[in-house]
Design a protein around this motif. Sequence first.
Motif, PDB file in Angstrom:
ATOM      1  N   LEU A  63      16.916   0.139   0.516  1.00 31.86           N
ATOM      2  CA  LEU A  63      16.385  -1.102  -0.052  1.00 31.86           C
ATOM      3  C   LEU A  63      15.270  -1.688   0.808  1.00 31.86           C
ATOM      4  CD1 LEU A  63      19.778  -2.830  -1.003  1.00 31.86           C
ATOM      5  CD2 LEU A  63      18.398  -1.226  -2.355  1.00 31.86           C
ATOM      6  N   GLY A  64      15.412  -1.640   2.122  1.00 35.49           N
ATOM      7  CA  GLY A  64      14.454  -2.286   3.013  1.00 35.49           C
ATOM      8  C   GLY A  64      13.167  -1.498   3.175  1.00 35.49           C
ATOM      9  N   THR A  65      12.143  -2.211   3.647  1.00 36.74           N
ATOM     10  CA  THR A  65      10.848  -1.607   3.951  1.00 36.74           C
ATOM     11  C   THR A  65      10.502  -1.924   5.406  1.00 36.74           C
ATOM     12  OG1 THR A  65       9.625  -3.582   3.250  1.00 36.74           O
ATOM     13  CG2 THR A  65      10.105  -1.925   1.558  1.00 36.74           C
ATOM     14  N   GLU A  66       9.395  -1.415   5.879  1.00 31.63           N
ATOM     15  CA  GLU A  66       8.985  -1.693   7.268  1.00 31.63           C
ATOM     16  C   GLU A  66       8.718  -3.175   7.464  1.00 31.63           C
ATOM     17  OE1 GLU A  66       5.663   0.732   8.217  1.00 31.63           O
ATOM     18  OE2 GLU A  66       6.766   2.632   8.067  1.00 31.63           O
ATOM     19  N   ASP A  67       8.105  -3.806   6.443  1.00 28.09           N
ATOM     20  CA  ASP A  67       7.797  -5.240   6.552  1.00 28.09           C
ATOM     21  C   ASP A  67       8.997  -6.117   6.240  1.00 28.09           C
ATOM     22  OD1 ASP A  67       5.182  -4.495   7.117  1.00 28.09           O
ATOM     23  OD2 ASP A  67       4.572  -4.566   5.002  1.00 28.09           O
ATOM     24  N   ASP A  68       9.952  -5.584   5.464  1.00 32.35           N
ATOM     25  CA  ASP A  68      11.119  -6.371   5.067  1.00 32.35           C
ATOM     26  C   ASP A  68      12.369  -5.485   5.133  1.00 32.35           C
ATOM     27  OD1 ASP A  68      12.824  -8.259   4.027  1.00 32.35           O
ATOM     28  OD2 ASP A  68      12.115  -8.046   1.950  1.00 32.35           O
ATOM     29  N   ASP A  75       9.263  -9.632  -3.684  1.00 28.23           N
ATOM     30  CA  ASP A  75       8.268  -8.557  -3.862  1.00 28.23           C
ATOM     31  C   ASP A  75       8.820  -7.206  -3.422  1.00 28.23           C
ATOM     32  OD1 ASP A  75       6.442 -10.310  -4.885  1.00 28.23           O
ATOM     33  OD2 ASP A  75       5.321 -10.588  -3.004  1.00 28.23           O
ATOM     34  N   THR A  76       9.714  -7.218  -2.404  1.00 26.83           N
ATOM     35  CA  THR A  76      10.305  -5.963  -1.942  1.00 26.83           C
ATOM     36  C   THR A  76      11.134  -5.328  -3.045  1.00 26.83           C
ATOM     37  OG1 THR A  76      10.393  -6.789   0.335  1.00 26.83           O
ATOM     38  CG2 THR A  76      11.827  -4.925  -0.217  1.00 26.83           C
ATOM     39  N   TRP A  77      11.852  -6.107  -3.822  1.00 24.75           N
ATOM     40  CA  TRP A  77      12.693  -5.571  -4.900  1.00 24.75           C
ATOM     41  C   TRP A  77      11.851  -5.038  -6.067  1.00 24.75           C
ATOM     42  CZ3 TRP A  77      17.992  -4.894  -5.363  1.00 24.75           C
ATOM     43  CH2 TRP A  77      18.727  -5.277  -4.238  1.00 24.75           C
ATOM     44  N   LYS A  78      10.612  -5.484  -6.145  1.00 26.82           N
ATOM     45  CA  LYS A  78       9.726  -4.984  -7.198  1.00 26.82           C
ATOM     46  C   LYS A  78       8.993  -3.707  -6.770  1.00 26.82           C
ATOM     47  CE  LYS A  78       8.839  -9.520  -9.252  1.00 26.82           C
ATOM     48  NZ  LYS A  78       7.794 -10.531  -9.592  1.00 26.82           N
ATOM     49  N   LYS A  79       8.814  -3.529  -5.428  1.00 28.07           N
ATOM     50  CA  LYS A  79       8.029  -2.411  -4.933  1.00 28.07           C
ATOM     51  C   LYS A  79       8.884  -1.288  -4.348  1.00 28.07           C
ATOM     52  CE  LYS A  79       4.105  -5.404  -3.746  1.00 28.07           C
ATOM     53  NZ  LYS A  79       3.259  -5.903  -2.630  1.00 28.07           N
ATOM     54  N   SER A  80       9.974  -1.624  -3.698  1.00 24.62           N
ATOM     55  CA  SER A  80      10.797  -0.627  -3.022  1.00 24.62           C
ATOM     56  C   SER A  80      11.437   0.322  -4.028  1.00 24.62           C
ATOM     57  CB  SER A  80      11.892  -1.310  -2.199  1.00 24.62           C
ATOM     58  OG  SER A  80      12.841  -0.369  -1.756  1.00 24.62           O
ATOM     59  N   TYR A  81      11.307   1.627  -3.752  1.00 25.65           N
ATOM     60  CA  TYR A  81      11.911   2.618  -4.652  1.00 25.65           C
ATOM     61  C   TYR A  81      13.432   2.463  -4.685  1.00 25.65           C
ATOM     62  CZ  TYR A  81      13.402   7.070  -6.612  1.00 25.65           C
ATOM     63  OH  TYR A  81      13.998   8.026  -7.395  1.00 25.65           O
ATOM     64  N   GLY A  82      14.049   2.248  -3.522  1.00 24.73           N
ATOM     65  CA  GLY A  82      15.496   2.121  -3.468  1.00 24.73           C
ATOM     66  C   GLY A  82      16.008   0.939  -4.275  1.00 24.73           C
ATOM     67  N   CYS A  83      15.294  -0.183  -4.213  1.00 20.22           N
ATOM     68  CA  CYS A  83      15.699  -1.364  -4.994  1.00 20.22           C
ATOM     69  C   CYS A  83      15.608  -1.076  -6.489  1.00 20.22           C
ATOM     70  CB  CYS A  83      14.815  -2.557  -4.627  1.00 20.22           C
ATOM     71  SG  CYS A  83      15.041  -3.173  -2.944  1.00 20.22           S
ATOM     72  N   ARG A  84      14.495  -0.495  -6.893  1.00 19.70           N
ATOM     73  CA  ARG A  84      14.310  -0.204  -8.322  1.00 19.70           C
ATOM     74  C   ARG A  84      15.303   0.850  -8.815  1.00 19.70           C
ATOM     75  NH1 ARG A  84       9.745   2.178  -9.389  1.00 19.70           N
ATOM     76  NH2 ARG A  84       9.066   2.593  -7.246  1.00 19.70           N
ATOM     77  N   ASP A  85      15.641   1.829  -7.954  1.00 21.45           N
ATOM     78  CA  ASP A  85      16.619   2.852  -8.322  1.00 21.45           C
ATOM     79  C   ASP A  85      18.006   2.246  -8.509  1.00 21.45           C
ATOM     80  OD1 ASP A  85      17.613   5.385  -8.858  1.00 21.45           O
ATOM     81  OD2 ASP A  85      17.897   5.884  -6.734  1.00 21.45           O
ATOM     82  N   LEU A  86      18.397   1.334  -7.621  1.00 26.05           N
ATOM     83  CA  LEU A  86      19.698   0.678  -7.724  1.00 26.05           C
ATOM     84  C   LEU A  86      19.783  -0.146  -9.019  1.00 26.05           C
ATOM     85  CD1 LEU A  86      22.438  -0.038  -6.413  1.00 26.05           C
ATOM     86  CD2 LEU A  86      21.277  -1.951  -5.270  1.00 26.05           C
ATOM     87  N   CYS A  87      18.715  -0.848  -9.341  1.00 22.78           N
ATOM     88  CA  CYS A  87      18.702  -1.649 -10.575  1.00 22.78           C
ATOM     89  C   CYS A  87      18.725  -0.758 -11.822  1.00 22.78           C
ATOM     90  CB  CYS A  87      17.471  -2.551 -10.595  1.00 22.78           C
ATOM     91  SG  CYS A  87      17.490  -3.853  -9.331  1.00 22.78           S
ATOM     92  N   THR A  88      18.092   0.406 -11.741  1.00 22.44           N
ATOM     93  CA  THR A  88      18.112   1.342 -12.869  1.00 22.44           C
ATOM     94  C   THR A  88      19.524   1.867 -13.107  1.00 22.44           C
ATOM     95  OG1 THR A  88      15.849   2.018 -12.376  1.00 22.44           O
ATOM     96  CG2 THR A  88      17.123   3.466 -13.798  1.00 22.44           C
TER      97      THR A  88
END
Length: 312
Positions: A63-68, A75-88
């Motif tokens: 879920l996390g990124t280098e900046d977050d 914005d991280t939940w909209k851009k991060s692949y892991g966040c979007r995969d979990l929501c899918t």
Amino acid sequence: MIKKIPKGIPPVGVTVVGSLLLKIGQFDRDATTQDGRSMPKVQLTIEEPTSHKGLVVFEQFCLGTEDDPEADEADTWKKSYGCRDLCTMAEAAGVEYEGVSPDQLLDNLEGQMVGAVYTRFIEPEKITRGENKGEDNPYAGQERAKRQRWLVPGEFEPEVDDAGGKKKSAKAASKAATKKAARVADEDEDEESEEDEDHTPPPKKAAAKKKVKAPESPEEEDEEEDEEEAPPKKAKGKKKAEPEDEDEEEEEEEEEAEEDADEEEEAPKKKARAGAKDDAKGAMTVKCSLCGKKVKRSEIDAHLDEEHGDED
């Protein structure tokens, strides 16, 4: 202990791939990547097909990124692949994810059913993504099950694609399937061609011979039938058609005569032109063979047309 070992026990060392119905287990929420980014992990148990029920697969969501690193920003939940995969996955499982906290989402996912498609994947020699991209892969050459997409339960038929224990990459499996499809298509074409040969129409040569034996036109065929079947008295009907043939022959003869006359009329002129050109080699003037008049070499054709054009 069980009295008889059941049939259909999945072998060890064979990666389970196919369309699977899974039950979501408990999340390890404290798991992180090597650089400290939040990455929950979960174990999913196969429910269907029943031949592989009880086997497990594992998933992780970075879920996390280098900046977050903790995925605290929207914005991280909209851009991060892991966040979007979990929501899918949540959407496929029928779990609401908008407007809830990450912990609440994970609580709601545990125990739910979800579908997924897995294919075979051979670990490459180099790491292809993440902070260690380009470095040697410690798992190089190992076969794994790689998830391709999430599925909604009830909207697919669970099935497993076993490879008989042989390790094949997804690319190799795809090539094998393509070759098999091509081979089946070739066999179908051969069968169709054999059927076509069995129903092949008679050779065209036979039809050509038949055409040669047939009369040239319906009129000639009628005339032959009249000659064979008609009584002698009806022969007068044939004679009536003769004058028309004679008129046509006369018209053709007249046209040929006119053409011959035109050719005879043009013959002297052609001869005169040819003679004038022969005599004119190296000369500026030539003598007309019809009237004896001397004219310029370049004007002989015009002279013949103007002075002798109407002569018969």
